[in-house]
Design an enzyme around this catalytic site. Structure first.
Site, PDB file in Angstrom:
ATOM      1  N   GLU A  41       3.867   3.333   1.235  1.00  0.00           N
ATOM      2  CA  GLU A  41       5.126   2.585   1.380  1.00  0.00           C
ATOM      3  C   GLU A  41       4.799   1.125   1.122  1.00  0.00           C
ATOM      4  OE1 GLU A  41       7.970   3.727   1.622  1.00  0.00           O
ATOM      5  OE2 GLU A  41       7.772   5.756   2.400  1.00  0.00           O
ATOM      6  N   CYS A  55      10.727  -4.870   3.303  1.00  0.00           N
ATOM      7  CA  CYS A  55      10.202  -4.450   2.002  1.00  0.00           C
ATOM      8  C   CYS A  55      11.287  -4.123   0.993  1.00  0.00           C
ATOM      9  CB  CYS A  55       9.304  -3.242   2.200  1.00  0.00           C
ATOM     10  SG  CYS A  55      10.141  -1.952   3.125  1.00  0.00           S
ATOM     11  N   ASN A  72       6.056  -6.053   9.890  1.00  0.00           N
ATOM     12  CA  ASN A  72       7.477  -6.403  10.000  1.00  0.00           C
ATOM     13  C   ASN A  72       8.257  -5.491  10.941  1.00  0.00           C
ATOM     14  OD1 ASN A  72       7.136  -4.326   8.194  1.00  0.00           O
ATOM     15  ND2 ASN A  72       8.775  -4.990   6.838  1.00  0.00           N
ATOM     16  N   GLU A 118       9.250   8.839   3.544  1.00  0.00           N
ATOM     17  CA  GLU A 118       9.321   8.890   4.997  1.00  0.00           C
ATOM     18  C   GLU A 118      10.733   9.320   5.388  1.00  0.00           C
ATOM     19  OE1 GLU A 118       7.475   4.964   6.231  1.00  0.00           O
ATOM     20  OE2 GLU A 118       5.912   6.390   6.801  1.00  0.00           O
TER      21      GLU A 118
HETATM   22  P1  NAD Z   1      -0.973  -5.785   4.038  1.00  0.00           P
HETATM   23  O1  NAD Z   1      -1.067  -4.978   2.816  1.00  0.00           O
HETATM   24  O2  NAD Z   1      -1.654  -7.088   4.084  1.00  0.00           O
HETATM   25  O3  NAD Z   1      -1.518  -4.971   5.303  1.00  0.00           O
HETATM   26  C1  NAD Z   1      -0.974  -3.714   5.651  1.00  0.00           C
HETATM   27  C2  NAD Z   1      -1.945  -2.994   6.566  1.00  0.00           C
HETATM   28  O4  NAD Z   1      -3.082  -2.566   5.814  1.00  0.00           O
HETATM   29  C3  NAD Z   1      -2.506  -3.832   7.718  1.00  0.00           C
HETATM   30  O5  NAD Z   1      -2.572  -3.016   8.876  1.00  0.00           O
HETATM   31  C4  NAD Z   1      -3.902  -4.205   7.233  1.00  0.00           C
HETATM   32  O6  NAD Z   1      -4.813  -4.442   8.277  1.00  0.00           O
HETATM   33  C5  NAD Z   1      -4.298  -2.954   6.465  1.00  0.00           C
HETATM   34  N1  NAD Z   1      -5.292  -3.136   5.413  1.00  0.00           N
HETATM   35  C6  NAD Z   1      -5.502  -4.224   4.643  1.00  0.00           C
HETATM   36  N2  NAD Z   1      -6.484  -3.968   3.749  1.00  0.00           N
HETATM   37  C7  NAD Z   1      -6.889  -2.691   3.952  1.00  0.00           C
HETATM   38  C8  NAD Z   1      -7.850  -1.832   3.337  1.00  0.00           C
HETATM   39  N3  NAD Z   1      -8.600  -2.248   2.318  1.00  0.00           N
HETATM   40  N4  NAD Z   1      -7.991  -0.565   3.793  1.00  0.00           N
HETATM   41  C9  NAD Z   1      -7.214  -0.114   4.806  1.00  0.00           C
HETATM   42  N5  NAD Z   1      -6.303  -0.880   5.433  1.00  0.00           N
HETATM   43  C10 NAD Z   1      -6.130  -2.156   5.012  1.00  0.00           C
HETATM   44  O7  NAD Z   1       0.598  -5.907   4.309  1.00  0.00           O
HETATM   45  P2  NAD Z   1       1.350  -6.801   5.388  1.00  0.00           P
HETATM   46  O8  NAD Z   1       1.211  -8.221   4.961  1.00  0.00           O
HETATM   47  O9  NAD Z   1       0.941  -6.388   6.748  1.00  0.00           O
HETATM   48  O10 NAD Z   1       2.864  -6.324   5.192  1.00  0.00           O
HETATM   49  C11 NAD Z   1       3.693  -6.831   4.201  1.00  0.00           C
HETATM   50  C12 NAD Z   1       3.755  -5.898   3.004  1.00  0.00           C
HETATM   51  O11 NAD Z   1       4.125  -4.588   3.431  1.00  0.00           O
HETATM   52  C13 NAD Z   1       4.805  -6.316   2.005  1.00  0.00           C
HETATM   53  O12 NAD Z   1       4.314  -6.150   0.701  1.00  0.00           O
HETATM   54  C14 NAD Z   1       5.932  -5.342   2.258  1.00  0.00           C
HETATM   55  O13 NAD Z   1       6.789  -5.142   1.176  1.00  0.00           O
HETATM   56  C15 NAD Z   1       5.185  -4.104   2.631  1.00  0.00           C
HETATM   57  N6  NAD Z   1       6.054  -3.198   3.403  1.00  0.00           N
HETATM   58  C16 NAD Z   1       6.471  -2.026   2.835  1.00  0.00           C
HETATM   59  C17 NAD Z   1       7.323  -1.182   3.524  1.00  0.00           C
HETATM   60  C18 NAD Z   1       7.804   0.109   2.917  1.00  0.00           C
HETATM   61  O14 NAD Z   1       8.236   0.982   3.664  1.00  0.00           O
HETATM   62  N7  NAD Z   1       7.783   0.289   1.623  1.00  0.00           N
HETATM   63  C19 NAD Z   1       7.723  -1.514   4.818  1.00  0.00           C
HETATM   64  C20 NAD Z   1       7.274  -2.709   5.375  1.00  0.00           C
HETATM   65  C21 NAD Z   1       6.430  -3.541   4.656  1.00  0.00           C
END
Ligand code: NAD
Length: 487
Positions: free
Chosen positions: A250, A284, A153, A461
């Site tokens: 996060e 998020c 995002n 962060e």
């Molecule tokens: P996701 O969890 O599908 O993927 C996040 C990242 O993790 C990607 O780069 C992915 O390739 C990697 N990944 C996936 N499985 C992994 C594993 N087993 N080991 C290591 N890396 C792995 O999330 P998304 O769909 O890309 O993003 C949306 C989510 O992120 C939502 O839940 C949102 O709330 C959260 N988010 C949180 C924040 C925050 O600061 N708290 C900010 C933005 C998004």
């Protein structure tokens, strides 16, 4: 439209390709067009990136914080000079409207480099502890090689929010962007080199959920910072625990935004709209459960509906556009299935709920959607949707709404709108979340700590607090007299 980078990865100061890696197609979410083809990192690429980081880190750590900071501040200046170009790339990567990326994405990344570049000298000091004739002191030392894993995002912001504190503390970083948005982080790596960062300190490798574990399990990695969903967070934290790596998580949320009947209603509506529809709802910390006190419900909903129906949906490159597409086809499917569940479980659809038909082509658009009469048990009130879907719930009194707001496994953020400041502070004090707002929503300047509690993660962060998560204390006890041994 093309946005093909020179190569897929950026390692040891230069672009690197390895065509043995699985192909990652970068699609422009507004049209579905392939704008770049990259390759996921092979195990050889992962090794090369970590080895480069490991080689470069000791000399970087030996520099003064001010010298490191100077480079980060130069990177901030370059990002600001290239804001338009970087914002257009961010829009191509994510589909987010240029109206947003031009003010919120590279600029907040630049803020991060500027802030951490500037606070280095003071923020990294240790302490002196008097112990009679003896004394002790502490030093803040880097962790070594840090891995950053990003969500889709805010690709450039995430690459900087992890990179800036890691680098200022004297670490090296290997960053893996989301497979949905592979482009922005490569530019950050390029800009850091241009700003004078020695090679090997900020490396970018591409990949998906199968690449991430290669980084997380690597014995030469000291820390992992993930921005992603709760299920991914659980996997990454469990893998990191295997070798006791430091972790920052996060993760997702389902945050409450509480509107009392004495609130400035137009501000509250503005806050609720920003906290649900900005970045097409893919934020998020969004306040996706909007609790509205029953006596103002009708006024709130009618004004909210009118303002929402006025939002401009369309081409993200048009500066007038306020709502762009979702990041991917899959994400739109997910959001649409939640909208169907909302209808099926009896929530009242106030507006939206479909795919806008005036937007032509293959873009992944969804109308900004509002449900009213949502109850705590409904799926749309419990699960993170990560799209432009606002749930409005009614409440009667303060104690009730606090209990219901806290009735979730998530704890990322929350907000309160009220003109009674005593009540505002009293309520946020009882909300179980890491970041809270009174009479505004979703503002996250680099000066303030950001992060979650409960299942939304741990670690912080931004702000001075981030330094604690990219360094550790070394304590030195100094004996000034003779050692009196009893034997
Ligand atoms: P996701 O969890 O599908 O993927 C996040 C990242 O993790 C990607 O780069 C992915 O390739 C990697 N990944 C996936 N499985 C992994 C594993 N087993 N080991 C290591 N890396 C792995 O999330 P998304 O769909 O890309 O993003 C949306 C989510 O992120 C939502 O839940 C949102 O709330 C959260 N988010 C949180 C924040 C925050 O600061 N708290 C900010 C933005 C998004």
């Amino acid at each position: 439209m093309k946005a093909q980078p020179i190569a897929s990865h950026f390692i040891d100061g230069e672009y690197v390709e390895d065509t043995d890696g699985t192909v990652i197609e970068s699609l422009y979410p507004a049209t579905g067009e392939v704008i770049a083809r990259l390759h996921a990192a092979t195990p050889a690429i992962v090794e090369r990136a970590i080895a480069a980081a490991r080689r470069a880190q000791p000399a970087w750590a030996a520099m003064s914080p001010t010298a490191r900071g100077r480079i980060l501040k130069r990177a901030a200046d370059i990002m600001r000079e290239r804001n338009r170009e970087l914002s257009e790339l961010e829009t191509l990567d994510t589909g987010k409207p240029i109206q947003e990326t031009i003010v919120a994405d590279p600029t907040s990344g630049a803020d991060s480099f500027e802030f951490f570049g500037g606070i280095a000298a003071a923020g990294l000091n240790g302490s002196y502890i008097p112990l009679g004739q003896d004394f002790a002191y502490t030093k803040r030392v880097p962790l070594g090689v840090c891995v950053g894993i990003g969500a889709w995002n805010y690709p450039q912001q995430i690459a900087c929010w992890k990179g800036a504190p890691a680098l200022i503390c004297g670490n090296a970083m290997v960053f893996k962007p989301s497979e949905n948005t592979p482009l922005g982080a490569l530019k950050i790596a390029e800009i850091l080199i241009e700003a004078g960062l020695p090679k090997g300190l900020y490396n970018v490798i591409q990949g998906d959920r199968t690449t991430g574990p290669l980084l997380v399990n690597h014995p030469d990695v000291a820390k992992v910072s993930l921005t992603g969903s709760v299920p991914t967070g659980r996997k990454v934290a469990a893998a990191a625990a295997g070798s006791l790596k430091h972790v920052t998580m996060e993760l997702g949320g389902k945050s409450p935004l509480i509107v009392f009947d004495d609130a400035d209603i137009d501000s509250a509506i503005g806050g609720a709209m920003l906290g649900n529809f900005y970045s097409t709802g893919q934020v998020c910390s969004n306040g996706t459960r909007v609790f509205v006190q029953r006596s103002i419900k009708e006024t709130f909903l009618s004004r909210l509906k009118a303002r929402t129906e006025n939002m401009v949906i369309g081409d993200p490159m048009d500066e007038a556009t306020q709502i762009g597409p979702m990041v991917s086809f899959d994400q739109r499917q997910k959001v649409m299935s939640y909208i169907e569940k909302g209808k099926a479980e009896g929530a009242t659809l106030v507006t939206g709920g479909g795919i806008p038909n005036h937007v032509t082509g293959e873009g992944y658009y969804v109308q900004p959607t509002i449900f009213a009469d949502v109850t705590d048990e409904m799926t749309i009130a419990r699960e993170e949707i990560f799209g432009p879907v606002m749930c409005v719930l009614d409440f009667d009194d303060e104690a009730e709404v606090i209990a219901r707001a806290n009735g979730t496994e998530f704890g990322l953020s929350g907000g309160v709108f009220t003109s009674d400041l005593t009540r505002g502070h009293r309520v946020v004090d009882q909300l179980e979340a890491g970041t809270l707002w009174i009479n505004t929503y979703n503002l996250c300047p680099v000066e303030i700590p950001f992060g979650g509690s409960k299942q939304s993660g741990f670690g912080r962060e931004n702000s001075l607090a981030a330094l604690e998560h990219y360094s550790e204390l070394k304590t030195v006890y100094v004996g000034m007299g003779k050692v009196e041994a009893p034997y």
